[in-house]
Every structure is written in C-alpha cells, then in structure tokens.
Design a protein around this motif. Sequence first.
Motif, mmCIF file in Angstrom:
data_model
loop_
_atom_site.group_PDB
_atom_site.id
_atom_site.type_symbol
_atom_site.label_atom_id
_atom_site.label_comp_id
_atom_site.label_asym_id
_atom_site.label_seq_id
_atom_site.Cartn_x
_atom_site.Cartn_y
_atom_site.Cartn_z
ATOM 1 N N SER A 122 10.505 10.016 3.084
ATOM 2 C CA SER A 122 9.313 10.745 2.633
ATOM 3 C C SER A 122 9.646 11.470 1.326
ATOM 4 C CB SER A 122 8.856 11.748 3.692
ATOM 5 O OG SER A 122 9.918 12.589 4.039
ATOM 6 N N ARG A 123 8.635 11.565 0.462
ATOM 7 C CA ARG A 123 8.879 12.137 -0.875
ATOM 8 C C ARG A 123 9.082 13.636 -0.805
ATOM 9 N NH1 ARG A 123 4.735 8.591 -4.633
ATOM 10 N NH2 ARG A 123 5.480 6.584 -3.927
ATOM 11 N N THR A 124 8.351 14.292 0.094
ATOM 12 C CA THR A 124 8.532 15.749 0.264
ATOM 13 C C THR A 124 8.627 16.006 1.754
ATOM 14 O OG1 THR A 124 6.138 16.037 0.375
ATOM 15 C CG2 THR A 124 7.158 16.356 -1.774
ATOM 16 N N VAL A 125 9.344 17.046 2.128
ATOM 17 C CA VAL A 125 9.456 17.423 3.538
ATOM 18 C C VAL A 125 9.298 18.932 3.628
ATOM 19 C CG1 VAL A 125 11.012 17.548 5.508
ATOM 20 C CG2 VAL A 125 10.896 15.473 4.184
ATOM 21 N N SER A 126 8.537 19.374 4.635
ATOM 22 C CA SER A 126 8.306 20.804 4.817
ATOM 23 C C SER A 126 9.635 21.528 5.015
ATOM 24 C CB SER A 126 7.413 20.997 6.035
ATOM 25 O OG SER A 126 7.289 22.365 6.326
ATOM 26 N N PRO A 127 9.731 22.756 4.487
ATOM 27 C CA PRO A 127 11.004 23.498 4.675
ATOM 28 C C PRO A 127 11.204 23.981 6.104
ATOM 29 C CG PRO A 127 9.414 24.772 3.387
ATOM 30 C CD PRO A 127 8.787 23.446 3.621
ATOM 31 N N TYR A 128 10.185 23.880 6.985
ATOM 32 C CA TYR A 128 10.327 24.381 8.363
ATOM 33 C C TYR A 128 11.012 23.321 9.220
ATOM 34 C CZ TYR A 128 7.098 27.771 6.519
ATOM 35 O OH TYR A 128 6.522 28.732 5.737
ATOM 36 N N VAL A 164 1.089 -1.720 13.208
ATOM 37 C CA VAL A 164 1.212 -0.276 13.454
ATOM 38 C C VAL A 164 1.017 0.495 12.163
ATOM 39 C CG1 VAL A 164 2.769 -0.524 15.414
ATOM 40 C CG2 VAL A 164 3.723 -0.343 13.137
ATOM 41 N N VAL A 165 0.752 1.793 12.337
ATOM 42 C CA VAL A 165 0.668 2.683 11.178
ATOM 43 C C VAL A 165 1.723 3.761 11.376
ATOM 44 C CG1 VAL A 165 -1.151 4.052 12.301
ATOM 45 C CG2 VAL A 165 -0.824 4.238 9.845
ATOM 46 N N THR A 166 2.436 4.102 10.300
ATOM 47 C CA THR A 166 3.363 5.238 10.362
ATOM 48 C C THR A 166 2.906 6.293 9.364
ATOM 49 O OG1 THR A 166 4.815 4.328 8.665
ATOM 50 C CG2 THR A 166 5.343 3.772 10.940
ATOM 51 N N VAL A 167 3.110 7.546 9.731
ATOM 52 C CA VAL A 167 2.858 8.643 8.795
ATOM 53 C C VAL A 167 4.132 9.460 8.754
ATOM 54 C CG1 VAL A 167 1.378 10.587 8.198
ATOM 55 C CG2 VAL A 167 0.441 8.686 9.502
ATOM 56 N N ASP A 168 4.741 9.565 7.572
ATOM 57 C CA ASP A 168 5.996 10.327 7.515
ATOM 58 C C ASP A 168 5.684 11.813 7.353
ATOM 59 O OD1 ASP A 168 5.687 10.964 4.785
ATOM 60 O OD2 ASP A 168 6.811 9.204 4.143
ATOM 61 N N MET A 169 6.721 12.627 7.411
ATOM 62 C CA MET A 169 6.521 14.078 7.425
ATOM 63 C C MET A 169 6.012 14.623 6.086
ATOM 64 S SD MET A 169 6.784 15.092 10.332
ATOM 65 C CE MET A 169 7.221 14.390 11.894
ATOM 66 N N GLY A 170 6.065 13.781 5.059
ATOM 67 C CA GLY A 170 5.492 14.214 3.779
ATOM 68 C C GLY A 170 4.038 13.790 3.640
ATOM 69 N N GLY A 171 3.452 13.198 4.711
ATOM 70 C CA GLY A 171 2.048 12.800 4.654
ATOM 71 C C GLY A 171 1.827 11.447 4.010
ATOM 72 N N TYR A 172 2.854 10.614 3.998
ATOM 73 C CA TYR A 172 2.712 9.293 3.385
ATOM 74 C C TYR A 172 2.369 8.291 4.478
ATOM 75 C CZ TYR A 172 3.263 6.842 -0.998
ATOM 76 O OH TYR A 172 3.002 6.175 -2.186
ATOM 77 N N VAL A 173 1.204 7.659 4.379
ATOM 78 C CA VAL A 173 0.729 6.721 5.399
ATOM 79 C C VAL A 173 1.134 5.304 4.998
ATOM 80 C CG1 VAL A 173 -1.313 5.881 6.628
ATOM 81 C CG2 VAL A 173 -1.263 8.222 5.757
ATOM 82 N N PRO A 188 -3.777 14.070 1.236
ATOM 83 C CA PRO A 188 -3.861 15.230 0.329
ATOM 84 C C PRO A 188 -3.497 16.526 1.041
ATOM 85 C CG PRO A 188 -6.055 14.565 1.056
ATOM 86 C CD PRO A 188 -5.099 13.594 1.657
ATOM 87 N N MET A 189 -2.209 16.673 1.354
ATOM 88 C CA MET A 189 -1.758 17.905 2.035
ATOM 89 C C MET A 189 -0.657 18.556 1.216
ATOM 90 S SD MET A 189 0.473 16.203 5.080
ATOM 91 C CE MET A 189 2.089 16.941 4.949
ATOM 92 N N ASN A 190 -0.505 19.882 1.384
ATOM 93 C CA ASN A 190 0.549 20.537 0.605
ATOM 94 C C ASN A 190 1.903 20.378 1.284
ATOM 95 O OD1 ASN A 190 0.752 22.652 2.536
ATOM 96 N ND2 ASN A 190 -1.091 23.558 1.653
ATOM 97 N N GLU A 191 2.953 20.650 0.487
ATOM 98 C CA GLU A 191 4.269 20.217 0.968
ATOM 99 C C GLU A 191 4.848 21.042 2.120
ATOM 100 O OE1 GLU A 191 3.514 21.913 -2.297
ATOM 101 O OE2 GLU A 191 4.725 20.385 -3.239
#
Length: 1768
Positions: free
Chosen positions: A1397-1403, A1425-1434, A1061-1064
């Motif tokens: 990833s569904r969303t990616v930070s603009p930075y 293993v566990v991966t977490v993409d830059m959109g916060g998808y685990v 639950p993080m913002n984009e």
Amino acid sequence: MISTVSKVTANKRKRTLQLERPDCVLVPHLSAGDTVTIGEITYKLKTPQNPELVPVKHISGTVPQTVAQHLRWIMQKDLLGQDVFLIGPPGPLRRSIAMQYLELTKREVEYVALSRDTTETDLKQRREIRSGTAFYIDQCAVRAATQGRVLVLEGLEKAERNVLPVLNNLLENREMQLEDGRFLMSAERYDKLLQEHTKEELDSWKIVRVSEDFRVIALGLPVPKYKGNPLDPPLRSRFQARDIYYLPFKDQLELLYTAGPNVAAERVSQLLSLATTLCSQESSNLGLPDFPVDNLLAALHVLNTFPMLSSQQLIQRLYPYNSIMGKDGHAAVEGVLSRFELLDGRRHPAPSAVLHVSKSAEGRADVTLRVVDKDVTFQVPAGNKEPRPPNTNPNFICSPSHSQLTAEMMQSHMVKDICLIGAKGCGKSVIAREFAEMLGYSIEPVMLYQDMTARDLLQQRYTLPNGDTAWRPSPLVTAAIEGKLLLLDGIHRVNLGTLAVLSRLLHDRELDLYDGTKLLRWDRYQTLKEELQLSDQQLQERSIFPIHPSFRVLALAEPPVVGASTTNSSSSSRGQQWLGPELLTMFLYHSGSPLAKAEEMGLIQGLTPSVPAEAAEHLLHLAHMLRKTNDPTAQSLASSLSTRQLLRICRRLSQYPEESIMHAVNKACLSRFLPSLARASLEKSLADCSIQDAPGPAEHTRDYSCAVKDGVLTIGNVSTQVYKPNEKMKVPDVLFYDNPQGVGKNKIVDRFLHLLNRPREYLQLHRDTTVQTLTLQPSVRDGIIIYEDSPLVKAVKLGHILVIDEADKAPTNVTCILKTLVESGEMILADGRRIISAKGRPNTIVMHPDFRMIVLANRPGFPFLGNDFFGALGDIFSCHAVDNPKPQAELAMLKQYGPDVPDAILQKLVAAFGELRSMADQGTITYPYSTREVVNIVKHLQKFPGEGLANVVRNVFDFDSYNKDTREVLIEALHKHGIPIGAKPSSVTLAKELPLPEVKMTGYWTINQGGNARRKLLCPTETHPIDIKGPVFLRVQGYPCNRQESRALSFSEEKAHWQLPMNEVNIICDVTTKDDVLYVATCNPVSLYSMKEGGETIRSMELYDVFPRTISGVWQPFVTIAPLGSPLDGQVVLHEEQSNTVLHLDMETGAVRRLIEEQSQTNCSTSSCLQGGHKMCRDFAHKNWLLFYKQDGNQLEVLDVLEGRVHSISLLINLKSVFLVAEDRWLLLESNTNKKFLLTKPMHTAAEDPAVSHSQHSRLEQLPNENLSAALDQKIVSPNRILADTGSFARIVVGFPDLMSPNEVYSFKRPVDLSVLKSSDSGAHMFLRGGLRSSPAKQDNCVGLLVANQVVRALPPSKVPLKEVYPKDVTPPMTAAYLEVTDLNSKKVKYIPVPRSRTVSPYTSWLSKVSESDVLIAALGSGGVVTVDMGGYVRLWETGLDNLQRSLMEWRNMIGAEDGRPVQITIQRDSGQDVTAPKHGKVDPSNAPHIGGNQWAGGTGGRDTAGLGGKGGPYRLDAGHKVYQVSQAEKDAVPEEVHRAAREMAEKAFKERLKEIDMSEYDAATYERFSNSVRRQVQSLRIILDSLQAKGKERQWLKNQALGELDDAKIIDGLTGEKAIYKRRGELDPELGSPQQKPKRLRVLADVSGSMYRFNGVDGRLERSMEAVCMVMEALENYEHKIKYDIVGHSGDGYDIELVRADQVPKNNKQRLKVLKVQVHTGINPFIITNSNLQLTVLSRSPSPPSPCRPSSRSWQRKRPTSTSWWC
C-alpha cells in the motif's frame, strides 16, 4: 549482395509469382483481373484509363519487411475506403512508400506538393481565358475525384491555415461544390439517384459522380517536433495516420552493405550507429537536428569509390555540424563521433586536386582526382559542352583550399545535388562557375529572394497579347529538361515552405507543374515509353517530359546563424537558422571556408597584379583582424570587407595608387552612416593596423574641375566618353549647383434535410473565399461579361436550404455580408441586382419564403485554426452546439459500424476517447479527438478482426508520436482504459502454480440422534418490535473513480485498481460486495464507501457525527457492513462491535436510522459495555435478516429488517461463534469446550458430537455437484459444505447438514499449520506495523469461489513458502500480502503478490487488530475477488482458470497476432508465360542440419537460399530439422550500443551546460523537481503562443500584381489587355500612421507571505505557487518580443516585492532557480531577500498524525489541484 528471387508455380492458364522471401519483390507488367496479395490482404487490379499516370520503377529489387507492413496497412485502408496520412521524419521514404503502393496496385496518381503559396485554386479549379472566354479548368483534387485517381498531397504542414479545409467535405462525404456550378457527389448517392432519374437529368443539374476508387494519401511531418503549421483538427480527424519512421537498423545495414561492397562492414555499422544516435530522443532534447539517414546511401557510394576518404569529412557533407551548431551541439556530435571511432579527419587526408576531366559518353565525364599520392578515376554526370581542363581559366586563381573544395565537390557530384555554404563574398559563385566549366555544363542561375513563391520557382502565369492566360516555364524547369547545372543562389533567403516544392525534384527527379505537365526521371520515362509503346511526341502531347540525366542542382547559401530563430520573417534580416532537418535531406553540403591570409594575398595579387603590396598587406591585416574578433560590432564590419570587396578596393588602388586606403575602407563600410559605437570601433581597428589618413591642408580645398571637350567628359583627373542617345527629349536637364545633396455537423444537417426532403445548396468556405464567391461569379463568354449565380443566390431564388460549411475558415470581413441578408433580407449583388424580402422595384430577386440558411462552424479558439465567426455573426443566427455523443449513444452507434467487434473493446474505446476529450477541454492536450476517429477504428476492426486494437489505435495516435509530452499523456490514458498499446504478447506474468497435497478422508461428523445419549435441548424464543431513531440525512458525496486497468503492459491476475478518497490516517475495517457493488467501511473516522465494479463514481458517507469521540479518545471502533436485498437494494446495515450500534443506511438518499431493540434501551456508557465483542452474521443479508450474538453470551438476536422485528433465542450454552450453514440450520461453537451444536429451526433442537475436531472454521458453503466431483475425483451428488481452517487448504464435509447419517470429512492438509507460523517478524509487514500482535485479528480474510471451485485467502508474506514460489536468484517483491488461491479442480495452489500500500495509517496497533495482513478481501459477484489494502487502494483480481484463459485470449487479440512470419507480397496473374527459376542452393547428401550462411538448401535461420525461419530465401523448404526463427522484433531492434551512446551524449551535454552556467548538479536536480511538474503545461502554453504568433504573421492577398492568381474582380481589365490582373499572397506593410505593434504586458503576482511556508506541509501551497512561477518563466522564454512580463510578490511586508524585472528576465535554469529561492526564502524570512547564495529548502509535506477518530485537517477536497488552475 541481396539477390532477388521468386517461387513460380506454372500451369496452363495461371501463374503465381509469390515472393516468399520476406524483403523482396519483383513487379512484372500487370493487367486487369490480376490480384495483389500482401500478407493475407488481397486487392483486385483494374485497368488504368491513363496508364502514363501510374508510377513506374519505384519498387526496387528489395522491399524490406517494415515497408511490406506499411504497404499492407495502406491496402487495408484502401479496401476500407479510408484516406491515409503518412507521418514521419523528413526524407523521401514516405513518398516512396506511397508511390510503391500505387505502382503495385496500378493506380493513377495526381500529385501536388503543398507550399505556403498553395491556394484553393491549385486544388479545385483554376480560371483561364481563351479567345475572349473565361472558363474553369479542373485541378488535381477534382480530377482525382472524378477520374478515380489517388490524390497525393505532400507537405500538409507547409500550407497556410484555412487553405486545406476546402477538402474537408470531399474527404468526409466525397462531395464538393465547384466554382463552375457543378456539384461532386459520392458514387453511392449518385447511383441511388440514377435509379430514379436519367443521366441526362443529372447532367443538366450539373451533378458529377465521384469515383469509388478515389483516395487521398497525405504526406506530412509531425508538428510541433518539426517546423510548420499544425493540422486543423477537423481535417486531421478525416485521415488515418501511420508513423513512417526510418527503416529498422538491420534493414538499413543490409541496404548500406549492398551500396558499399568495398567498405569495411564495421565502418558501415559505425556510420549507421552515429546516424541512429543523432535521430534519438536524447539528441532531439539537445536541440540537434535529425541526421539525414536517407543520404547515407549516397555517402556509401562515394565511400565505395574512395575507401580512403575520412568518415568525419563524409559526415560533414551529410551533417555540417560545424555550420549549424553552437559550441554545445558541436561538442555533443564530436563526442558521438569519437564514441564510434569516426574522428579520423587527421588520419585520412582529403582529395587535393582535380587532375583531369574528359568526356566519356553522352552526358558523362571521367574525372581523375589526386588523393594523397594516388590517382582515382571515376565517372560523373557532365554537360553538353566540351569540359575545360582544370586550372586553365585566367580569371580563376586556384588556391589550395579552392582546389580541395572543387575535388570534394566532384566526389559528391557523382551521387547527389550539392549545396555550397560560405560567407558573403568568399567566392562561392566563382567556384560554382569554375566547377560547371570543368564539366562542360551550361549554368542556369536562379537568384532566390525572400518573397519568392513556389510558382516563381516552377512556372509563372502571364497574359498573351490577345488577353489569353498562359503558363511560362521557369529557368529551373528548362534547366531540368535540357540537362543544365541549376545554380540556386541564396537558398538561405527563401521560406522553407516555398523550397519544399523542390524536395521531390531533388530526391526523385520528378516534378508536377501547375499546368498539368509532368517531368519524370530519365529511366522512369524510358520504362514508361517502352511499357506503353509510345513515342516521345505522343508522351509530350500527354504533357510528360523526361528530366535530362545530366541535370544537377548546385545551391549557394550563407552560413546559418547559430542560435537564431528558425522563422523566416522579414524582421529577421540579420539571418536565421535556415538549415533544418528537411533541407539536410535534400543536398550534400560543402563549406567554402574563408581563405587563409596567404591564400587571399595570392588571390589579390593574381587578379590585380599592379596593386601596391604594402596597401594590400594593410588591407588584409585589417580584414582578418575584424573577422577573428568576438566583438559583434567588429564582426558586422568584417562582412563589409569580404574577399569580393577587397578585390574591388585593390582594383581601384591599382588604378589610382595615390588614393588613401583609409578612404577606401570608410567608403566600403559606409562609415559616414555607421552608429557612433561602430564608427569608433572601425577607427580603432584602422589605427591598430597602422592605416592612417594624414592629409595635407590642400586635400580639402582641392577643386575638381568638370569639362566636356571633343566628346570626352573629364572630372578631376578621370575621363570617359559621352553617350550619344537617339531620343534627346528623355535626357533630363536640371538646375544643379555644385554642392552636396496569416463532430458530425454535416451528417446531422444532411439527415435533417433528408427527413424534411428539402433540397440544399452547398457552399464551403475557406481562407480565399471572397465576396464574389459568396454572391456572384463574374465570367466571360465570347467577350461578354456575364455573372453566374452562386449557390447562395440560387438558394434565395428557389427557396432551397443553403448549407454554409466551415464558416469559420473564411475571413470575417467577407462573411459579414451575410448579416444584412439574415437580418433584413436584403443584399446588393455585383451586377446591380438586389435581393429583397418582398416584391417591389425592378431588377430585384425576391427572397423565396422557404429560403433558410444553416451555417456550420467549429468552435472558436485554440486548437481550431479558424476565425471567430461566432464572435462576429453568432448573434444573428439561432446557435446550437453539437457536442460529441454521450457514451451510451456513442456505444450504440459504434455497434452499428462494428456489429462483430466485441462489446468490451467498444467500451474501452468509448471510455478512452471520452477521457481524451475531457482532457482536451481542460487544456491538458491540444487536439480534440472526435467521434469520426473512433468510427474509423471500429470500421477497421470490423473488416480486419485479426488486427489488434493496440495496433489499430495507431491510425489515430501516430499523428502525436513525435510529440513526447502528448505521447506520454495518450499512452497513460489508453493504458488506464486497458488498451495495451506498447505491450508484447509474451508479457504474461501469472503466478506460479504449486501442486496441492492429495485429498484424504480424515474422519466423520456425526449428529447424535440417540435419545439416551443426551437430552434434546429446546430453546425458548421471544419476539419484539424495533425502535427506530431517525432518519437523519447525511451528505452522500460523489468522487470520480480514477479506475486504471491493470493489464496495460502485461497480463496478470490483477484486472483493475483505483484509490479510495480517504486520508492517510484512516483505517479500512471491512469490505463486502453485493452483485456488482462494492462496500468499504473505515473506522478512523467511521465512513462508508460504495462503488460499482465498473462504475465511474465513488459514493462516500462520513459518519463522524454519528460516532462522536467518546471515552477520552481511547475508543477504537470496529464496524462491519451487511448489504440488504430486494426491495431494500442499495441500503446497508452497519454494525459497530464494541458499542453494538446498529445503523440502517440508504446510500442513495443519505438517510441514517438507528435500530434499537426496545428491551435493550439501557444507556450503554460503562466500560463493560465497550469490552464485549458483539458479532453480526450477514450470510443471509440478501434475504433481509441478520443474526447478532455476543461472544461468551448465551443469546441469539435475529433481526428481520423488513418486518422491523427482533427474534431473541435463549441458549443454554455460552457462544464462541456461530456459522449459518443453511437458512434453517446453524452451527454453534461453545466457548470453553469448542463443542459444536446444530440449531435447527423447525424443532429448535440442538445436538453435539464430541468426536469432531474443534478447530475454527472460516467459511461453510455448498459446492455445486460437478465441482464436488472434480475436487474428490469421484462422481458424487450430495449436500456438502466446504470449509477452510488453519490446518488445511480446504475441507469438504459431504452430506452435512441435510443428512443425519455420519458425514465424511475430506481434507487437503497443509504441511505446517498456519497458526504455528509467526505472523510477521520480518519484511515489509514488520516495517509497516512496528510491533507484534496482542490479540487475534477480527477479519479472517478467506473467501470461497464456488463456481470456480476455489478457496482464496490473504496471507502475510511470512506465512507463504516464498522459496518455492520464487527462484533462488530472485528477491521477492515488497508486498502487502499474498493471495493464496487453492484450486480444487486443477489441484493446484498459487500465491499472487498484492503490491504494497502506498500509505499506511500511523495507528499500527489498531491496524493489527483488524487484519493479519495489510489487505482485506471479499468475493466479487462477477467471479474473482477484490482486495482493499490499508492505504485504501482497491484491486480487482481474476482467479478462475476459465476466466483467466478467456481474458488472456482477449488480451492477446487486442495486441494483435505477431506470429513472427514475414509479410509476403504475392502477385497472381492470368498468363501462360514462363519465368526464370529461382536459386535453390546446394543439397547436402548427408542431410546434416544447416543454420545460417547462404549456401545450403533446406537450412534454417540463414538468408538467400530456400529453407525455413531465416530471411531472404526464395521459398520455404523443410528438410526435417528444428526451425531457428529470428523474431521480427529482434530484426528491427536498434543495437544497445547506439542507445548507450545517445544516453551518454545527453548526460555529457547536460554536464557541459551546467558547467557553462556555473550550476551544481544538486541545484540542477532541485530545479528539475519544479520544472518536471509543469513540463506538460509549459508545452501547452508554448503551443498556444506559437499559434498566436502564426496568426499574427498570416499573409494577405496583394492585389494588382503582374504575376500570381487570376483576380476575378479584374476579368474585364484582362480583356482590355491590362497586365496587372493577378493577386498573390504576401506580407502586407502596415499602413502609414498606424500605431506601432508593441508586446503585451503581463504581471504575475505571487503570494510570498509567511503563511505560504507555514502551511505548505498541510496542502503544498508554496510548492504549487513556485511551480506556477516556474511555468510562466519557462513558457515565456524566447517570447519576450511578444509578451513582456514581470513577477512580483506580495506579503504583509509589501505588495511589490520584486522577483523578476521586465527588462531582466531569467535566461537559464540557474537564474530561474534563483528566482524560486528568493520566493521561498521571502516566505521564511522577509528580511533576507538580498542574499543570493541561499540554499533552497527541500519542502516537506508529511503532517504529524491527527488524534484518533477525527478527520485529518488535510481533507480529500484539498488535494493538489490540477496545474492548469494555478493563478493565485
């Protein structure tokens, strides 16, 4: 033709009849001791006590595979002792399968067809009076329970609500309290009691044993797809469901080919394709009724005799689309007809006339028809009388259309019952009579009416002169027995729920009557007679009668009103759409089209030859003009001028030629009482037809004289004879002037009473419960009325516990009599006695001090269909809510039911059902799934472990398989928890494996021990305490973890996934795990998330306040996490690299402490402080110590968290990096030279070896010895370290760091060094990043899985050899990264794609500093293993080969075995008789392989002969060739052509509808966007409105009736000879003076202020408001009579901006879109409301990125809420 064959193994005592052929079975005469095996399920037969009740001749020569699967499933349920519910589309298939099973297992059947008139007495006990004594007769349910029969209940959706719950306890616990005082008890409990008591004692207590063989098979249609009452959830949960859909395409085709050998195969296929298309989901979405597929067989028989018949005409008889559909439906069906080349009506003329009818045999006649220029003779059933030749009836004028209709009816009569549809007065009855006389039938006319009950149709109850009750068969029954033609006149008037009782008679020619009589089809009766060797008289003594083979039904009906409601209430007297999918299966339909003008003229002149020609011409002109007009007023007048009425006028005109036509028409139309508009319309039409009345002045003043003379009465010029009566006093003598003048509660209670050892009295309430059944039952014995105590009175007397079950099902006005009993302990009984709480007056019953009452009821409100018992009486009881058990308790309970069922499966079931229940609580779905259903699933899995879970859950979810929206929700929920419903065992998508290069020894690591080479360097150490600042307590927020299992539809390495639950704009910067807990850190703003691998909650701590915005927003923090070990479990150390901030966090309490070394308390605000990269080594965080160093620095800081100390080690070298290769040995890399030093703890010595390669190492971990041996292909035991660098897949240093001798280095070299490859110049990576990397990434993304012997690293797509992974013609998917899994055991490497990833930070530049690819990776404690993409998808991944194999096996087990082999039905019996030999086929002398055909023995893939892999051969015969197996799925598949036709039909109809309402496709798509978002909510709301409507229309008991149920309150009246002692259900007329029922008013207020539009981009508020408005408009469509609504908007400019007016609600999508346009544009500009041609702005929701390090204004809490909470 399909042949029936069997393999025989004969020996002296046993013979096995084994049906190897997949779709065929023969049932010989079976006896006890025989066994029946279906597939691998075996059932041992018992000898039936009443063999005449066992179904016969239901199994035909062939049993298709699908039916065999259904039979196997029913057998499983039977062996488990579970009751089943066969659900599916209308038609005889469900009943046929049930009867086939009962015939196969030799089970006695009790059948009851439920209708809306079914009451509790039809199921339990009915009271009869015999010679002055009233007594009870057991009905079907009780007979079945006590005699061990199977109770077949057909049409559960027809029964009115609260009737069937009377069976709940019988279904659940096999218990039931009977009206006559007996108590049915389950066999198990009864046998237990029998061990302690004698049978005589139990009999004296009136306890009756329920047989262990008792089962219930329910047959019903899915509601809401079809019309009917929804099932009450407690009743539904007691059944196991099975969806019985139509037979698969191929099976149907086989049957049809058999039925029509003379019909071209292509034509048969076209007809079946049409039928399948019209049963598709697309067809149903268009509102078209299902095509009656089962009737195709009858149609093929007609086509076989008349191959020249047009397909289109045949389809009209099966599916009279002209009559039942409007323009859209008509066009859609014609489109499909032309698609399959069936529009051949013009090419093939219809039969023109019946030429000749002659009697051929008993009950048969030969009929000759003229078809074009050919005469065809065929046989049809006929009556007992002599047939009358065609066209010899003087009272029947045969027009060409009538002649054609009669000829067509003859064709249909050959195979099935007929329904004749025609407008009022068009001659249906006359044609029917003529048709009957032609065939020598006696007609039995039955006039149907609206309030007719099922009992009126079949049998009526009446009273004999001595007061005894008896049954009288209806004309329908006598017609069936005597072989007459039954004329059902007006089937459009009768309620479908009543007519349903005839479906078995029409489909199967069988009928069960209320008095226990059974009518059987003629051939079945004869078979029964032969098998049992009984005479007709003996069978009739057992109440079994044959239905005459000539018996036929001819129904007459008026055309359905297209577009009218399908309800059959009294309000809809204008007509209704009565012809639905159910009725379509019962008849073949013929339409009596209105006569052409010339034909009608010929008819009138033929029957009234003396009518003036001119008058007849004028009349016909008027009638036809009114019929053709589109004006509804004129059309209503046309119905008053039917052919019948015109004949009546003409007869009058022929006798009284001087009478005016206008006068006759006015009289026929009752124009005097017409509304002014209709009267004006009639006058205009009369004038247009030149029918005028120009009377002279004498017309009005003419006097009619009235005189009686010589016994003749004359009025005016009309005379008639005067009647001579016998009783003159009944002739009136009056003064007259010549002037106008409607969860386990039981188990808990039973257990409670068992523990207390308290006896109970049980009372089950239902809709028909009366005050008498609650208190005293009046009864008559030898003419004296006596009152029998009910269980309530017995409990009060004896001090027992009274358990009242299903209390909400009884009317509250009945249950309210409990109020005084509970409150004051008093109650007056019907016999004058009184229950009181203390001793006192005489004639009383003193309430026993131990008397208690336990009431069980379902919760009030939808979807439970009960009354609000709690609202009425809840306050007088101590109330306890029994909820479903908690997950852990439910799991423990399920383990007891299924000790051998794997825990993983039980956990999935508990989780899935838990979610479904919460969805029911939220209103997303309507049915509340109970624990009972999960228990039944587990019982099934325990008994049949080979069945897949995905298959077994269908037992519960098949109930919802016809409701598209519910089905989607269910499948989504099941997939979420990893129940692979709908998956195929072959859907495995594992990554491709590539070979690893060979391992090579590439050198040595040596540690220089020589004292001369280099001096050992001693490093000084200092120890300081830590200064701890804090704690500060921050909020730890919990979010639900919406974890989805990834292996729902296919099996891959990915196990599960969920979204943080993080913002984009936030950025993930570190991932780590400890045991099964996963920690994720983000840095914009700095936050920490923790969650368990299989947990339900994500814990989050925002650290924005700890890291405020410093240095003007340029600062980009980077944090790493170190989870601590025991005793600091659940606590972590968080390190920020730039500011070297070290925090200690407790995720349980939210405590945050800052750890500062005392020496380094300098204020770090300069820019130099922020440049250096401070690093943390966390390899031994689980031992609670961490190592910190600064890149290019010369100091190591060892932080001991438990002791609160820092040990500083000063070095003589500048550090590049540090590797903790062991707790006491650290490898240091010097920054400029890349030299390696080994720092050892005991001596603090360091040495370096310049001869080793100086590449960077990502991981140094020790392999277990067996993995080391496997990796190096040699048996070896040694200390070792595995490391990975850019130049190799993996390196192993053997002997390091413990052995001082030179350490061998073994490498798996890469073809190309990773550092040489460009990071990301193309593909998704470039698109998301938007720039090249300026510095190396901070995270190396490489982990070692020591147990699995694997190295896993995340690589960007540009560094993956995609050409080797994917075939040439496959485009690689867009991915965030690939997981490179190097397996040292199997020497393979594979690349697993990680989805984008569904969303990616603009930075993007900040992102690129964190990681080379778009994911971060960490090893899991459970392996993988566990991966977490830059959109916060685990995502959780399983990579170990052993684990993958185990999981794949479990996954395939959950789907269930599909070995492709057909289900066989085998019957073993004890006898020495021979059977005939099966077909073997020709033997090929050369033994060449044969594939297909039906000729050779030992072939493969063919049919009918012995061989392998085909379908339909007698047995398996292997001639040594490769087997060509046709898969079952392939056999069952519907041809793609049919799917395409269904889609095309839907698209065409959609475009037509848009054209009709003048809506563009763009507008339609825009509207669909809003409509689709609320589709499920609209569905839920409409179901609730339907149930409200049903409740409002519930029928009541009408007392004092001459027919119906015996009214207990009227028993004494019955003895005195009173006839009106019955009651029956009916609609109660409102009392005089009662207020009129008006619709409810609803006003929806929508916010249309400017802020709605302005902030829509932030939180989507305007879109949600529009969706809410759309939901209201769609849900309330067609409920305007129930709810009148309007929608108004409010804003700063006004509080009543009109959007929808109550009297002008939008009727179609275009009008609804217009409302939404007004709503959105009012928000944009309040001054442009009047413009109706606005374009709807496409609303956008993508905010510009907020500034760095600051939480986004659109925080997680403000995400879109669920659509049920939308009222703004």
